[in-house]
Design an enzyme around this catalytic site. Sequence first.
Site, PDB file in Angstrom:
ATOM      1  CE  LYS A  79      -3.837   1.957   2.639  1.00 63.13           C
ATOM      2  NZ  LYS A  79      -5.023   1.711   3.703  1.00 63.13           N
ATOM      3  CB  SER A 159      -8.146   4.270   2.528  1.00 64.23           C
ATOM      4  OG  SER A 159      -7.345   3.184   3.655  1.00 64.23           O
ATOM      5  CB  SER A 183      -8.847   1.449   5.645  1.00 65.98           C
ATOM      6  OG  SER A 183      -9.476   2.711   5.218  1.00 65.98           O
TER       7      SER A 183
END
Length: 493
Positions: A79, A159, A183
């Site tokens: 990420k 997210s 998330s």
Amino acid sequence: MTDFTNFGVREIRDGVAAGDFSAREVAESFNTAVEAASELNAFIVTTPEKALEAADAVDAARAKGEVLGSMAGVPIGMKDLFATDGVQTTAASHILEGFIPRYESTVSAKLWEAGCGMLGKLNLDQFAMGSSNETSYFGNVASPWRKEGTNAAMSPGGSSGGSSAAVAARIAPAATGTDTGGSIRQPAAFTGICGIKPTYGRCSRWGVVAFASSLDQAGPMARSVEDCAIMLGAMAGFDPKDSTSLDAPVPDWFGGLDADMRGKRVGIPKEYRMEGTDQAILDSWDKGAEWLRDAGAEIVEVSLPHTKYALPAYYIVAPAEASSNLARYDGVRYGLRDLPEGAGLQDMYAATRAAGFGDEVKRRVMLGTYVLSAGFYDAYYTQAMKVRTLVQRDFDAAFEQCDVILAPTTPTPSFPLNSLNDDPLTMYLNDVFAVPASLAGLPAMSVPATVTEDGLPLGLQIVGRAMDEQGVLNAGLAIEQRAGFTAKPEKWW
Ligand code: GLN
């Protein structure tokens, strides 16, 4: 060439260790898949050479008979919230565009040490603020899943939407995620994969771009419970560089996996039966309870009376911390600098932030500075902190009656991209079931349960006592074994 893209973490590391195939073949296979999937927009930057370099190191170590790491030969997606030495790290923002850290986050360093390679930096909601992956400066991420009968691009959740899309699309066997208020769990649920947010403090936050420091936690996203257990073991551990890191040994979660739930009590929180929750979600929740009963558990009703105040409290605490954390992006130290002709320092700050932050980030900063401002601090921030304590106490009381809590992960399945943009409140409601465990710092996991009539995945959430990731993973395994979730997105990209 064999296609390895259906392989998960365990299959890859065991196959590489046994010499059934080389780490290089695996890395090549995923590099090719990543390149072919650019329509998903899951990656901001791809790093095929890093994946190959790590694979070659693993193959060489194996040839020399060296002991291999717990994830040796597994290429992963990272990420883009984790600082990676020499590789652009943006938090999906314009303000950090072009920022190349000269250091490595603790979590990513641990994963490289365990033998992983990096396929690239995954797209996300800007500064991890969002539930749909539509706030990235680098464009939306499309879920590999589509609703039956339509070609509309669906949200992969957020997210960690680049992470969820990549793992579900089988262009990465696993990926890192971070979870501040859902998330990891919500995108996992939207895309039919597993994801666990460990106890607050298990994974170091050092080198992770901060959103809300008292809530942020890293965790793994993968397609099976055992893959999550292996990867969490590689990510977790005490780090003196993070003052909130837990100084506790990392258990062998993979070795401890056991789906026998006899003697365990599973709590069903009655306040989670909320209006607006899809019937399909309520049905899958009932199914989940049945599966755990079948695994030997006793199902008990528990009460978390302050649930309805958790989300409003989160949207005070998280923006408050964000407004403080994001003050560092001023055009002086990192990334973007907007210096208008003849401008002074204050003008430069203002111009840089105006150009560098997206709308959702600005909304959070404004909310945060408002609730922290003199005159409103007690009315909002102090109240929210009191609610946070009450939510924590709810869980303490519930865990006197049960060992783990079972709940839906989200109130709805995935939705089409661009469908909720004008409705931030509905967007925020995505995390209504996820946020309480975040406020309490508890380990929580989403496991795929089923698909809806129109072909979209649904997840179930398990919340455990602090430090009891094993209990959470074990209940997840019991569900996974009974859910028989084999659905796969049909390839359109
Ligand atoms: N969707 C939530 C938010 O926008 C949670 C995000 C997260 O966990 N990073 O704040």
